[in-house]
Design a protein around this motif. Structure first.
Motif, mmCIF file in Angstrom:
data_model
loop_
_atom_site.group_PDB
_atom_site.id
_atom_site.type_symbol
_atom_site.label_atom_id
_atom_site.label_comp_id
_atom_site.label_asym_id
_atom_site.label_seq_id
_atom_site.Cartn_x
_atom_site.Cartn_y
_atom_site.Cartn_z
ATOM 1 N N GLU A 115 41.111 27.477 37.143
ATOM 2 C CA GLU A 115 39.875 27.251 37.888
ATOM 3 C C GLU A 115 39.369 28.557 38.495
ATOM 4 O OE1 GLU A 115 38.036 24.643 37.564
ATOM 5 O OE2 GLU A 115 39.653 23.909 36.249
ATOM 6 N N ARG A 116 40.309 29.295 39.025
ATOM 7 C CA ARG A 116 39.951 30.588 39.627
ATOM 8 C C ARG A 116 39.370 31.507 38.545
ATOM 9 N NH1 ARG A 116 39.226 34.432 42.821
ATOM 10 N NH2 ARG A 116 40.758 35.689 43.914
ATOM 11 N N PHE A 117 39.984 31.499 37.376
ATOM 12 C CA PHE A 117 39.534 32.351 36.286
ATOM 13 C C PHE A 117 38.142 31.922 35.813
ATOM 14 C CE2 PHE A 117 40.047 33.533 31.611
ATOM 15 C CZ PHE A 117 39.736 34.861 31.830
ATOM 16 N N LYS A 118 37.932 30.602 35.701
ATOM 17 C CA LYS A 118 36.608 30.090 35.304
ATOM 18 C C LYS A 118 35.539 30.553 36.268
ATOM 19 C CE LYS A 118 37.458 25.821 32.857
ATOM 20 N NZ LYS A 118 37.523 24.373 32.925
ATOM 21 N N ALA A 119 35.888 30.513 37.562
ATOM 22 C CA ALA A 119 34.901 30.918 38.566
ATOM 23 C C ALA A 119 34.493 32.374 38.361
ATOM 24 C CB ALA A 119 35.467 30.704 39.967
ATOM 25 N N LEU A 120 35.426 33.211 37.911
ATOM 26 C CA LEU A 120 35.078 34.619 37.658
ATOM 27 C C LEU A 120 34.161 34.732 36.450
ATOM 28 C CD1 LEU A 120 38.576 36.329 38.139
ATOM 29 C CD2 LEU A 120 36.627 36.424 39.705
ATOM 30 N N LEU A 121 34.472 33.940 35.407
ATOM 31 C CA LEU A 121 33.639 33.983 34.195
ATOM 32 C C LEU A 121 32.222 33.486 34.484
ATOM 33 C CD1 LEU A 121 36.236 32.469 31.661
ATOM 34 C CD2 LEU A 121 35.453 34.847 31.704
ATOM 35 N N LEU A 122 32.133 32.476 35.353
ATOM 36 C CA LEU A 122 30.847 31.806 35.553
ATOM 37 C C LEU A 122 30.181 32.203 36.864
ATOM 38 C CD1 LEU A 122 32.001 28.266 34.349
ATOM 39 C CD2 LEU A 122 30.829 30.041 33.027
ATOM 40 N N HIS A 123 30.633 33.274 37.473
ATOM 41 C CA HIS A 123 30.078 33.688 38.762
ATOM 42 C C HIS A 123 28.547 33.794 38.651
ATOM 43 C CE1 HIS A 123 29.229 36.122 42.296
ATOM 44 N NE2 HIS A 123 30.451 35.848 42.723
ATOM 45 N N PRO A 124 27.812 33.205 39.600
ATOM 46 C CA PRO A 124 26.347 33.166 39.463
ATOM 47 C C PRO A 124 25.692 34.549 39.455
ATOM 48 C CG PRO A 124 27.063 32.263 41.589
ATOM 49 C CD PRO A 124 28.292 32.455 40.770
ATOM 50 N N GLU A 125 26.192 35.491 40.254
ATOM 51 C CA GLU A 125 25.558 36.829 40.229
ATOM 52 C C GLU A 125 26.378 37.853 39.465
ATOM 53 O OE1 GLU A 125 25.997 36.065 44.015
ATOM 54 O OE2 GLU A 125 24.488 34.552 43.502
ATOM 55 N N ARG A 126 27.692 37.732 39.535
ATOM 56 C CA ARG A 126 28.532 38.799 38.971
ATOM 57 C C ARG A 126 29.544 38.232 37.981
ATOM 58 N NH1 ARG A 126 28.211 39.993 44.403
ATOM 59 N NH2 ARG A 126 30.316 39.211 44.753
ATOM 60 N N PRO A 127 29.051 37.654 36.883
ATOM 61 C CA PRO A 127 29.968 37.069 35.907
ATOM 62 C C PRO A 127 30.719 38.153 35.135
ATOM 63 C CG PRO A 127 27.737 37.045 35.047
ATOM 64 C CD PRO A 127 27.635 37.572 36.455
ATOM 65 N N ASP A 187 24.445 42.258 28.837
ATOM 66 C CA ASP A 187 24.321 42.821 30.183
ATOM 67 C C ASP A 187 25.405 42.346 31.136
ATOM 68 O OD1 ASP A 187 21.993 44.552 30.008
ATOM 69 O OD2 ASP A 187 20.970 42.711 29.416
ATOM 70 N N VAL A 188 26.391 41.655 30.600
ATOM 71 C CA VAL A 188 27.458 41.157 31.466
ATOM 72 C C VAL A 188 28.684 42.070 31.353
ATOM 73 C CG1 VAL A 188 29.132 39.257 31.702
ATOM 74 C CG2 VAL A 188 26.684 38.757 31.572
ATOM 75 N N LEU A 189 29.337 42.279 32.475
ATOM 76 C CA LEU A 189 30.562 43.096 32.535
ATOM 77 C C LEU A 189 31.593 42.557 31.533
ATOM 78 C CD1 LEU A 189 32.592 45.069 33.874
ATOM 79 C CD2 LEU A 189 32.946 43.332 35.653
ATOM 80 N N THR A 190 32.008 43.419 30.615
ATOM 81 C CA THR A 190 32.837 42.967 29.499
ATOM 82 C C THR A 190 34.244 43.541 29.578
ATOM 83 O OG1 THR A 190 30.827 42.912 28.166
ATOM 84 C CG2 THR A 190 32.916 42.833 26.977
ATOM 85 N N LEU A 191 35.229 42.639 29.569
ATOM 86 C CA LEU A 191 36.639 43.051 29.603
ATOM 87 C C LEU A 191 37.252 42.813 28.232
ATOM 88 C CD1 LEU A 191 35.945 42.477 32.662
ATOM 89 C CD2 LEU A 191 38.345 41.870 32.948
ATOM 90 N N GLY A 192 38.145 43.677 27.844
ATOM 91 C CA GLY A 192 38.849 43.506 26.572
ATOM 92 C C GLY A 192 40.337 43.389 26.795
ATOM 93 N N PHE A 193 40.969 42.589 25.942
ATOM 94 C CA PHE A 193 42.434 42.464 25.977
ATOM 95 C C PHE A 193 42.862 42.213 24.543
ATOM 96 C CE2 PHE A 193 46.518 40.464 26.204
ATOM 97 C CZ PHE A 193 47.121 40.904 27.374
ATOM 98 N N ALA A 194 43.395 43.219 23.882
ATOM 99 C CA ALA A 194 43.801 43.043 22.485
ATOM 100 C C ALA A 194 45.084 43.805 22.261
ATOM 101 C CB ALA A 194 42.717 43.557 21.543
ATOM 102 N N ARG A 195 46.056 43.125 21.754
ATOM 103 C CA ARG A 195 47.354 43.732 21.451
ATOM 104 C C ARG A 195 48.207 42.678 20.786
ATOM 105 N NH1 ARG A 195 46.150 44.180 26.720
ATOM 106 N NH2 ARG A 195 46.165 46.444 26.519
ATOM 107 N N ARG A 196 49.361 43.094 20.228
ATOM 108 C CA ARG A 196 50.292 42.107 19.691
ATOM 109 C C ARG A 196 50.703 41.162 20.816
ATOM 110 N NH1 ARG A 196 54.936 43.844 18.838
ATOM 111 N NH2 ARG A 196 54.648 45.699 20.115
ATOM 112 N N VAL A 197 51.361 40.064 20.466
ATOM 113 C CA VAL A 197 51.594 39.035 21.472
ATOM 114 C C VAL A 197 53.078 38.812 21.811
ATOM 115 C CG1 VAL A 197 50.921 36.680 22.136
ATOM 116 C CG2 VAL A 197 49.471 37.959 20.614
ATOM 117 N N PRO A 198 53.894 39.861 21.916
ATOM 118 C CA PRO A 198 55.246 39.598 22.432
ATOM 119 C C PRO A 198 55.129 39.154 23.882
ATOM 120 C CG PRO A 198 54.850 41.964 22.339
ATOM 121 C CD PRO A 198 53.661 41.296 21.708
ATOM 122 N N SER A 199 56.131 38.404 24.364
ATOM 123 C CA SER A 199 55.951 37.748 25.658
ATOM 124 C C SER A 199 55.741 38.751 26.793
ATOM 125 C CB SER A 199 57.129 36.827 25.952
ATOM 126 O OG SER A 199 58.329 37.557 25.847
#
Ligand SMILES: *Cc1c(COP(=O)(O)O)cnc(C)c1O
Length: 847
Positions: free
Chosen positions: A509-521, A485-497
């Motif tokens: 830290e900012r990214f963690k806060a988005l992953l762990l957001h209490p209401e809107r993770p 039930d959590v908003l799911t993002l995908g990122f898949a592709r080859r890894v050239p820079s």
């Protein structure tokens, strides 16, 4: 104990089950859910064990099971229906058979990789998947393509992680006899052999495997044959491995050997000979050289042969990244293609000139033979793979047409597409028209896809951790990884820079806060292989794995190893948002976001590739680029773009997904399925190739017989000889100040040397000018000769130039070669401008 030899025992199918072979060996099952279900039902466990590979599954079905199925009248009836359906699909008239106009009898499509199905792993990434989708859509449309490629004994590579999160590569052997392939043989049953001469009297031989991609045959050359020395056996060992010479041999086998395999195939099967040859990227460039050799051998001469080859050839460039283009030292090419090597009968200087880069080599460097340049010089029609990429490619290759503005460079664009039946989840295909579903039904359908993905991710993550050395007892936490039930993002592709896998980690830290957001993770699924020689890419993967190993966030972000077609389908279907943050404009098109859109995924992407042309607020969000702002400083650019990405997710994406009622979200899903879905299709792409490139190429091919090619070659030689004398001597306009809506009488005196007015075109280029007097939207207006030459041999040309809009306005005059068999004005790379504009000469085609 190790076996000294391996072979597979093929099950003998009881008579009523014979159609199973046809169904398993034609890869249409991979995009036809009913056939797939039927094949799976033969042995559901075997299907799973084989990794959804019916040919492999059939080798392990027990005789008892086969006997039971043969006696099952219901099964046999379903089997007969499926087989009849396949036969109809293979023979009935389709779009191509009904299409208007003169279309080619056959088109050869050459590509270094083909991604058709996970059961035939002959691809590394987007280029191969695109080639696979191109063949499948051609089959669905009834377009008579023949694919030509190589069979790599190890494919690309399988990716695992070690305990530290480092990428590990392994290369399992593929046995062609266990793959959905049959060998091309002569009528007497002897295998077809293609041979190339190598320096030092060596030879490179290959056998030819055929795959059936629906209606489209795919020929794959394989150098692992008895009689080849060990080094030559290994030419087709793996995709994009080895050094320069290995790569050159692969490309010689693909282009030259591929042509010979194709000729053998047409001779044996009676298939129409291709009239059009499509090179999917420069790797296949030598096909042009081989066709020049074929024609030259008939006594036509190199130049005329080159002109004949060009008219029927289409070249697609796929990358604005110079490292993505194959270049070889000229000396190496000369050694392999010159005297003592393959194509020895051709003029070696002329051949090398076809691949020579227009710019001087850097001091101390050898001249390079560039496969994209070869492609452009041997194909009259060329394209990039999105509107933006077309413009970038015109700039990038403008050096081949000096004297012409980039917007005149004859490279058009066809935006890539994806094959809907391959990439759309079965649940969506079966749901019928999604616009007819209620909001609740649509939400539940998408939730179901997300939930499937969550289960698949857990299974793959558990496998990966076992490979990384964890015991089952330590892996209980995996049961709680991701939440349906959590908003799911995908990122898949080859890894050239340039794809910036780790942009999201810019501010952890900012990214963690988005992953762990209490209401809107949010939660994120990441995947992608780094090229084995790309240490930088491997470090990025490790950085991402380490981040996602952290117990604080590991239930919200996972990195899955071994990204490939098998994983991709579930991933595209299950993600709500597809993330794409390349350095603009380096992503020529990108196709994974299109596959997500087919499943109702919303795109969150930098305006690059296809997204630049089709993004709308209803289809997702645009990550602003900071290329101008950061003044070229990559660090500042990344920081600015990452900050924009976090803000978008936090303020726009997540609130929209979690809003009560979800009205706006579902509106976007519906718009994506209903309005974006139909644009991103490979069917649309293949139709554009057929009508915009293949059909004109076939017409030009039919008009260009040896006599016409000889005439054109003679014309080109004559024009080239006279061109230094061609000049725009003097240009004058009327006295009156120009007024809006009026016309400006223009008179030019032109020197043509010994040429006649009928052999050239004289144009005024007129339009608005910018501050530095550059014409910004110049349009050509033809000038007409007025009387004969004056005493100095100058011809007078005149025209009235319309003045349609006020403001700064400018013009110039130029002379171009003109001949009915030239497809585009810049084709010969010759133009003459007034002297203060510089008289330019170029060598697009001829030496
Ligand atoms: C579609 C696809 C790609 C290409 O994705 P891009 O967005 O073009 O990078 C690569 N690998 C697989 C397995 C795919 O399905």
């Amino acid at each position: 104990m190790k076996a000294i030899r391996r072979f597979s025992v093929t099950a003998v199918l009881p008579e009523p089950l014979r159609p199973l072979r046809e169904l398993a060996f034609n890869l249409r099952w991979s995009w036809h859910p009913d056939t797939r279900d039927l094949l799976r039902s033969v042995d559901p466990d075997g299907w799973r064990r084989s990794g959804a590979d019916p040919v492999r599954m059939l080798t392990s079905v027990t005789a008892d099971r086969l006997a039971a199925l043969a006696a099952d009248r219901g099964f046999v009836r379903r089997l007969d229906v499926a087989a009849a359906d396949l036969r109809d699909y293979l023979t009935e008239p389709r779009w191509y058979q009904r299409a208007e106009g003169e279309l080619p009898r056959a088109v050869a499509y050459f590509s270094p990789e083909f991604g058709i199905t996970a059961a035939l792993p002959q691809y590394s990434g987007g280029l191969g998947i695109l080639a696979g989708d191109h063949l499948k859509s051609a089959s669905d449309l009834g377009a008579p393509l023949i694919g030509v490629g190589l069979l790599y004994r190890h494919g690309y590579f399988r990716q695992t992680l070690d305990a530290e999160g480092q990428q590990r590569e392994s290369y399992p052997v593929l046995d062609p006899r266990e793959l959905p392939l049959t060998e091309l043989t002569e009528h007497d049953g002897s295998p077809v052999r293609v041979t190339l001469a190598l320096p030092g009297g060596r030879t490179l031989a290959a056998r030819v495997w055929q795959a059936a991609v629906g209606r489209v045959p795919l020929l794959l050359l394989d150098s692992a044959v008895d009689g080849n020395a060990p080094a030559e056996r290994d030419v087709t060992d793996r995709l994009y491995g080895g050094g320069s010479e290995h790569r050159l041999l692969q490309e010689m086998l693909l282009g030259i050997g591929g042509m010979r395999a194709l000729r053998a195939y047409c001779r044996i099967t009676g298939h129409a000979e291709p009239e059009v040859f499509h090179m999917n990227e420069g790797h296949a460039g030598f096909l042009g050289a081989e066709r020049i050799r074929e024609l030259d051998a008939l006594g036509i001469g190199f130049d005329a042969a080159t002109r004949m080859v060009r008219v029927g050839t289409v070249f697609t460039t796929h990358t604005p990244v110079p490292a993505g283009i194959d270049r070889f030292p000229e000396e190496l090419v000369a050694q392999h293609l010159g005297p003592g090597g393959e194509l020895a009968a051709l003029d070696p200087g002329a051949l090398l000139a076809l691949g020579r880069e227009p710019q001087e080599p850097e001091p101390g460097h050898q001249p390079q033979f560039n496969m994209a340049v070869l492609g452009l010089r041997t194909a009259q029609r060329a394209n990039g793979v999105s509107t933006l990429h077309g413009a970038v490619a015109r700039e990038m290759f403008a050096g081949l047409w000096p004297g012409f503005d980039p917007d005149e460079v004859p490279i058009t664009s066809v935006t890539n597409g994806v094959h809907a039946p391959t990439w759309t989840a079965d649940a969506l295909l079966r749901a019928g028209d999604p616009q007819q579903l209620t909001d609740t039904e649509l939400w539940e359908l998408r939730r179901g896809l997300r939930e499937n993905l969550v289960h698949e991710v857990r299974a793959r993550l558990r496998d990966s951790w076992r490979q990384r050395g964890a015991g089952d007892g330590e892996l209980g936490w995996i049961d709680d990884v991701l939440d349906p039930d959590v908003l799911t993002l995908g990122f898949a592709r080859r890894v050239p820079s340039y794809k910036r896998l780790t942009l999201m980690l810019r501010d952890p830290e900012r990214f963690k806060a988005l992953l762990l957001h209490p209401e809107r993770p949010i939660q994120l699924v990441v995947a992608g292989k780094a090229h084995p020689a790309d240490e930088g890419g491997k470090r990025l993967i490790q950085e991402l794995v380490r981040f996602s190993d952290d117990p604080e966030v590991r239930h919200r972000i996972v990195y899955l190893p071994d990204y490939g077609m098998a994983m991709a389908r579930g991933l595209y279907a299950g993600c709500d948002v597809w993330l794409n943050n390349p350095l603009r404009p380096l992503e020529a098109c990108g196709t994974s976001g299109m596959k997500s859109a087919l499943n109702g995924g919303l795109n969150l992407s930098v305006r690059d590739g296809w997204w630049d042309e089709w993004c709308e607020p209803d289809f997702g969000w645009e990550i602003p680029t900071a290329d101008g702002l950061a003044g070229g400083d990559p660090e500042r650019r990344d920081a600015a773009e990452a900050a924009a990405l976090y803000r978008l997710i936090e303020e726009r994406v997540a609130p929209c997904f979690y809003a009560r009622g979800r009205g706006r979200w579902l509106e976007m899903v519906r718009a994506t399925l209903g309005r974006l879905g139909p644009k991103v299709l490979a069917d649309r792409m293949v139709r554009e190739y057929v009508t915009g490139l293949y059909a004109p190429a076939a017409r030009a091919h039919r008009a260009m017989d040896a006599a016409a090619a000889g005439e054109l070659a003679a014309y080109a030689e004559r024009v080239r000889g006279e061109w230094p004398k061609v000049a725009v001597d003097h240009v004058e306009t009327g006295e009156e100040p120009p007024v809006l809506g009026g016309a400006l009488p223009l008179r030019a005196r032109i020197r043509l040397g010994e040429l006649e007015p009928a052999q050239v075109e004289v144009q005024a280029i007129t339009g608005r000018v910018d501050e530095s007097d550059r014409l910004v939207d110049g349009a050509p207006i033809p000038l007409k000769p007025d009387g004969g030459p004056d005493l100095e041999g100058r011809w007078t040309y005149t025209a009235d130039i319309p003045l349609p809009h006020p403001g700064p306005f400018g013009y110039t005059v130029r002379v171009l070669p003109s001949h009915p068999l030239l497809a585009t004005r810049p084709e010969l790379g010759l133009t003459a401008l007034p002297r203060d504009n510089g008289t330019e000469e170029a060598g697009i085609l001829l030496r």
